[in-house]
Design a protein around this motif. Structure first.
Motif, PDB file in Angstrom:
ATOM      1  N   PRO A 290       0.829  -1.208   0.000  1.00 31.92           N
ATOM      2  CA  PRO A 290       0.000   0.000   0.000  1.00 31.92           C
ATOM      3  C   PRO A 290       0.865   1.261   0.000  1.00 31.92           C
ATOM      4  N   GLU A 291       0.243   2.391  -0.263  1.00 31.15           N
ATOM      5  CA  GLU A 291       0.919   3.674  -0.080  1.00 31.15           C
ATOM      6  C   GLU A 291       1.142   3.873   1.416  1.00 31.15           C
ATOM      7  N   LEU A 292       2.187   4.609   1.773  1.00 30.36           N
ATOM      8  CA  LEU A 292       2.513   4.815   3.189  1.00 30.36           C
ATOM      9  C   LEU A 292       2.487   6.296   3.546  1.00 30.36           C
ATOM     10  N   ASN A 293       2.155   6.574   4.801  1.00 30.39           N
ATOM     11  CA  ASN A 293       2.283   7.922   5.353  1.00 30.39           C
ATOM     12  C   ASN A 293       2.510   7.778   6.853  1.00 30.39           C
ATOM     13  N   GLU A 294       2.826   8.873   7.523  1.00 28.24           N
ATOM     14  CA  GLU A 294       3.000   8.812   8.981  1.00 28.24           C
ATOM     15  C   GLU A 294       2.216   9.913   9.690  1.00 28.24           C
ATOM     16  N   HIS A 295       1.110  10.354   9.054  1.00 24.07           N
ATOM     17  CA  HIS A 295       0.275  11.375   9.700  1.00 24.07           C
ATOM     18  C   HIS A 295      -1.110  10.846  10.072  1.00 24.07           C
ATOM     19  N   GLY A 296      -1.281   9.521  10.106  1.00 23.29           N
ATOM     20  CA  GLY A 296      -2.511   8.944  10.642  1.00 23.29           C
ATOM     21  C   GLY A 296      -3.590   8.627   9.631  1.00 23.29           C
ATOM     22  N   TYR A 297      -3.330   8.852   8.346  1.00 17.68           N
ATOM     23  CA  TYR A 297      -4.373   8.614   7.344  1.00 17.68           C
ATOM     24  C   TYR A 297      -4.399   7.138   6.945  1.00 17.68           C
ATOM     25  N   ILE A 298      -5.584   6.537   7.031  1.00 15.70           N
ATOM     26  CA  ILE A 298      -5.789   5.141   6.626  1.00 15.70           C
ATOM     27  C   ILE A 298      -6.925   5.091   5.611  1.00 15.70           C
ATOM     28  N   LYS A 299      -6.633   4.451   4.489  1.00 17.75           N
ATOM     29  CA  LYS A 299      -7.680   4.201   3.503  1.00 17.75           C
ATOM     30  C   LYS A 299      -7.520   2.759   3.018  1.00 17.75           C
ATOM     31  N   ILE A 300      -8.529   1.955   3.273  1.00 17.80           N
ATOM     32  CA  ILE A 300      -8.490   0.544   2.887  1.00 17.80           C
ATOM     33  C   ILE A 300      -9.514   0.319   1.791  1.00 17.80           C
ATOM     34  N   PHE A 316     -12.718   1.331   4.034  1.00 26.69           N
ATOM     35  CA  PHE A 316     -12.573   2.062   5.294  1.00 26.69           C
ATOM     36  C   PHE A 316     -11.689   3.284   5.078  1.00 26.69           C
ATOM     37  N   GLU A 317     -11.995   4.341   5.844  1.00 24.07           N
ATOM     38  CA  GLU A 317     -11.173   5.553   5.744  1.00 24.07           C
ATOM     39  C   GLU A 317     -11.242   6.322   7.047  1.00 24.07           C
ATOM     40  N   ILE A 318     -10.094   6.861   7.466  1.00 24.14           N
ATOM     41  CA  ILE A 318     -10.017   7.705   8.668  1.00 24.14           C
ATOM     42  C   ILE A 318      -8.732   8.516   8.595  1.00 24.14           C
ATOM     43  N   GLY A 319      -8.729   9.682   9.278  1.00 29.34           N
ATOM     44  CA  GLY A 319      -7.501  10.456   9.399  1.00 29.34           C
ATOM     45  C   GLY A 319      -7.414  11.664   8.503  1.00 29.34           C
ATOM     46  N   ASP A 320      -8.447  11.910   7.689  1.00 25.28           N
ATOM     47  CA  ASP A 320      -8.433  13.085   6.815  1.00 25.28           C
ATOM     48  C   ASP A 320      -9.474  14.088   7.310  1.00 25.28           C
ATOM     49  N   SER A 364      -1.112   4.185   7.375  1.00 24.67           N
ATOM     50  CA  SER A 364      -0.211   5.044   8.141  1.00 24.67           C
ATOM     51  C   SER A 364       0.684   4.185   9.032  1.00 24.67           C
ATOM     52  N   VAL A 365       1.908   4.625   9.226  1.00 19.01           N
ATOM     53  CA  VAL A 365       2.838   3.958  10.140  1.00 19.01           C
ATOM     54  C   VAL A 365       2.718   4.655  11.500  1.00 19.01           C
ATOM     55  N   PHE A 366       2.376   3.886  12.535  1.00 18.13           N
ATOM     56  CA  PHE A 366       2.165   4.430  13.875  1.00 18.13           C
ATOM     57  C   PHE A 366       3.305   4.030  14.803  1.00 18.13           C
ATOM     58  N   GLU A 453     -22.295  15.482  16.427  1.00 21.66           N
ATOM     59  CA  GLU A 453     -22.166  16.926  16.609  1.00 21.66           C
ATOM     60  C   GLU A 453     -20.714  17.398  16.537  1.00 21.66           C
ATOM     61  N   HIS A 454     -19.759  16.487  16.773  1.00 23.23           N
ATOM     62  CA  HIS A 454     -18.351  16.874  16.810  1.00 23.23           C
ATOM     63  C   HIS A 454     -17.792  16.959  15.387  1.00 23.23           C
ATOM     64  N   THR A 455     -17.064  18.034  15.101  1.00 20.44           N
ATOM     65  CA  THR A 455     -16.576  18.259  13.731  1.00 20.44           C
ATOM     66  C   THR A 455     -15.505  17.265  13.307  1.00 20.44           C
ATOM     67  N   ASP A 456     -14.712  16.738  14.249  1.00 23.45           N
ATOM     68  CA  ASP A 456     -13.633  15.806  13.912  1.00 23.45           C
ATOM     69  C   ASP A 456     -13.975  14.362  14.257  1.00 23.45           C
ATOM     70  N   PHE A 457     -15.261  14.115  14.554  1.00 24.08           N
ATOM     71  CA  PHE A 457     -15.736  12.758  14.787  1.00 24.08           C
ATOM     72  C   PHE A 457     -16.652  12.354  13.627  1.00 24.08           C
ATOM     73  N   GLU A 458     -16.768  11.071  13.403  1.00 29.29           N
ATOM     74  CA  GLU A 458     -17.681  10.577  12.365  1.00 29.29           C
ATOM     75  C   GLU A 458     -18.332   9.282  12.840  1.00 29.29           C
ATOM     76  N   ASN A 459     -19.567   9.090  12.420  1.00 27.38           N
ATOM     77  CA  ASN A 459     -20.279   7.847  12.725  1.00 27.38           C
ATOM     78  C   ASN A 459     -20.188   6.881  11.550  1.00 27.38           C
ATOM     79  N   ALA A 460     -20.322   5.613  11.863  1.00 30.50           N
ATOM     80  CA  ALA A 460     -20.387   4.575  10.840  1.00 30.50           C
ATOM     81  C   ALA A 460     -21.286   3.463  11.361  1.00 30.50           C
ATOM     82  N   ALA A 461     -21.875   2.709  10.449  1.00 31.56           N
ATOM     83  CA  ALA A 461     -22.798   1.646  10.852  1.00 31.56           C
ATOM     84  C   ALA A 461     -22.572   0.416  10.003  1.00 31.56           C
TER      85      ALA A 461
END
Length: 628
Positions: A290-300, A316-320, A364-366, A453-461
């Protein structure tokens, strides 16, 4: 990396799968030591190595690792000053030949695998040692041609053995010896040539008894005519051993002189074995780098959990746009599998493993990955499930930083819902301020509402079929899900009447307390009536004493304290009626009109009473005497 994280995400199971592709113990040992790296450059290099190996496989090339063994035990033996055995040297020869073939194979593969090709330059060609071992060792013995002296000694051994056989053949063919011989053949016993002689004639044959048969009917004798040659043979055998030891020592020393180069060869071959195992694993799972980054972005993109067959692909996606994702839905919907899939794919990438996903995937590399999945209840420390979760969360909060991936299953569960939800929200907020990437599952509506309600939170189901509500095990980001508890309850066998009453309670929040209260009144009334229906024990009833599980006979009925007087082991004792159990009533034990006093009064006492009634002077005299 946190040990609990590796265990909960089944990281070691994944390593065992990859180990299965190794050719030797060298590669397996490296995979055993392998841990996820938090260094982006190291992770990228590891993945590139796997990609180059994969390109070679795709081009139908196969690295020649056949004959490669873990020779480290032999190196240790050499460094301790011991000589290698012929078998050990044969394995070392195979290893050196394998090194030479790998070096030759990888030399012209720069176009496919530039990094792997460069590793081959570190391999030293030690073919002169390999050739010398092959010249001196044949199978598991030292070859006669390895030295002139050994050849001469073995020629002498052959000649000596031939002379012994000739002498023994003459002994067998001599008619005078016929009556002594049990069987007409030469038998080698304890390294010496013998003739089977009848035990009864052992004193008639000049020679030495080497061994006897198990039944004692035969002795194996070395006739005195061959004693001279036997002594000569023993000397030659000793000389042979000395010469063999010299040759083995010489070959061992050849390796010892190049021990540093051999060790480097071992390291490089171990790396090739591990990398090739990763490449073969990648080929089997159709893996990608996969592509790599170290700022927390994950896209599967259509990523699959690697440890189960035919998993449902995950997108799946998170970190943007958001750094915390709250996943909702019922227990049967696959929420935990989402957490484990994200976790294990991240660990796999940081270990240099390709992952089963499609192009466009980015990981992302953690620096750290923490999980709180499953029941961590501790029997040893007497901690409840909730206490264990909170203790785990406290440690995670303390250790977390910006480059941390957090995976929480049912955060805040195990306690009163309002408190659990509030605590979970506060923890999620704290971790957000620390800059963590957080994925959490929950049933709590309060957490879903906060996330919305939180701008940097997201829901998923987790998605379900609309008509049957059957789980599809697919994640829908941007949507909050319901628990579908009623569907699952009905599927598990809860009756329709209970399901309908549940719907009513959900809608109206009005519960039928009158029914509950009336049931309590009825129960209380029944308990009072049960006390009033207490059995009236009678004299002569046989009861079981519950304290010692032994029988007694009722003497006096219940008193005002509900105690019975019972006759037990020739004594009268008082027992509460709750501590006894009726075995047989008096009417069942004795005929009608039976004098029950006879049970409690001895024969002497009964006879005396009878004599007094009939006016016996002797009895009256006895009574007067006892009262004086």
């Amino acid at each position: 990396m946190d040990i609990m994280t590796l265990e909960k995400l089944n990281y070691n199971e994944l390593k065992e799968v990859v180990k299965g592709y190794c050719v030797s113990g060298l590669g397996k040992a490296l995979i055993d030591k392998l841990e996820p790296s938090s260094n982006l450059k190291i992770v990228n290099r590891r993945l590139d190595e796997t990609s180059e190996g994969r390109r070679l496989i795709d081009a139908s090339y196969h690295i020649p690792l056949v004959g490669i063994f873990n020779v480290l035990p032999y190196i240790d033996k050499i460094e301790k000053g011991s000589s290698l055995d012929p078998e050990d040297l044969a394995i070392m020869s195979d290893f050196l030949r394998g090194c030479r073939k790998v070096k030759s194979f990888i030399k012209d593969k720069e176009g496919y695998a530039p990094t792997l090709s460069s590793y081959g330059e570190s391999i030293t060609d030690l073919s002169f040692i390999e050739e010398e071992i092959n010249r001196c060792i044949r199978g598991s013995i030292v070859d006669s041609n390895s030295s002139r002296e050994l050849k001469k000694i073995r020629r002498g051994i052959d000649e000596c053995e031939n002379k012994i056989k000739e002498k023994l053949d003459r002994f067998l063919k001599n008619s005078e010896n016929k009556q002594y011989i049990q069987e007409f053949f030469i038998s080698k016993r304890n390294g010496r040539y013998t003739i089977p002689i009848k035990a009864s004639y052992k004193n008639y044959v000049q020679g030495t008894i080497i061994e006897s048969s198990s039944k004692g009917t035969t002795v194996f004798m070395e006739p005195s005519t061959v004693s001279k040659y036997t002594s000569e043979l023993a000397i030659l055998k000793a000389e042979e051993s000395v010469e063999e030891y010299k040759i083995l020592g010489m070959l061992t020393e050849l390796i010892n002189e190049k021990i540093r180069e051999v060790k480097i060869n071992i390291e490089v071959i171990a790396e090739y074995d591990m990398i090739w195992a990763k490449a073969k694993y990648s080929n089997d799972i159709d893996g990608i780098k996969p592509e790599l980054n170290e700022h927390g972005y994950i896209k599967i993109v259509n990523g699959k959990y690697p440890l189960i067959k035919n998993p449902v692909p995950l997108n799946f996606e998170i970190g943007d746009d958001y750094r915390t994702l709250i996943i909702t839905g019922p227990n049967a919907g696959g929420k935990t599998v989402v957490l484990k899939t994200v976790g294990i794919l991240t660990l796999a990438v940081q270990s240099g493993f390709h992952i089963p996903a499609e192009e466009g995937t980015e990981i992302s590399v953690f620096n750290k990955i923490f999980v709180d999945i499953g029941d961590n209840q501790s029997i040893e420390n007497a901690l409840s499930t909730f206490s264990s979760h909170v203790k785990n969360l406290a440690g995670i909060i303390k250790e977390s930083s910006k480059s941390t991936l957090l995976l929480f299953d049912e955060i805040g569960s195990g306690t009163e819902p309002n408190e659990g939800a509030a605590l979970a929200i506060a923890i999620l907020e704290e971790l957000y301020h620390k800059g963590c990437i957080t994925i959490a599952t929950t049933h709590y509506g309060e957490i879903k509402n906060f996330s919305q309600e939180h701008t940097d939170f997201e829901n998923a189901a987790m998605e379900f079929k609309k008509d049957t509500l059957e789980p599809l095990y697919k994640l829908h980001i941007g949507k909050s899900g319901d628990s579908n508890a009623l569907y699952i309850s009905k599927k598990m066998g809860i009756s329709d009447s209970i399901i309908e009453r549940t719907r009513k309670y959900i809608e109206t929040k009005k519960y039928n307390y009158d029914v509950i209260n009336s049931s309590k009144v009825i129960k209380k009334k029944e308990e009072v009536e049960e006390v009033n229906l207490k059995y009236n024990y009678c004299m002569g009833d046989k009861v079981l004493l519950l304290d010692n599980n032994e029988s007694a006979i009722v003497y006096k009925e219940l008193d005002e304290l509900n105690n019975l007087t019972v006759f037990y082991k020739k004594e009268f004792i008082k027992v509460n009626y709750k501590r006894v159990k009726l075995e047989l009533t008096a009417s069942e034990l004795y005929p009608e009109g039976y004098d029950l006093n006879q049970i409690f009064i001895s024969y002497k006492e009964r006879k005396l009473e009878h004599d007094i009634i009939r006016g016996s002077k002797k009895a009256l005299k006895k009574v007067r005497k006892s009262t004086i």
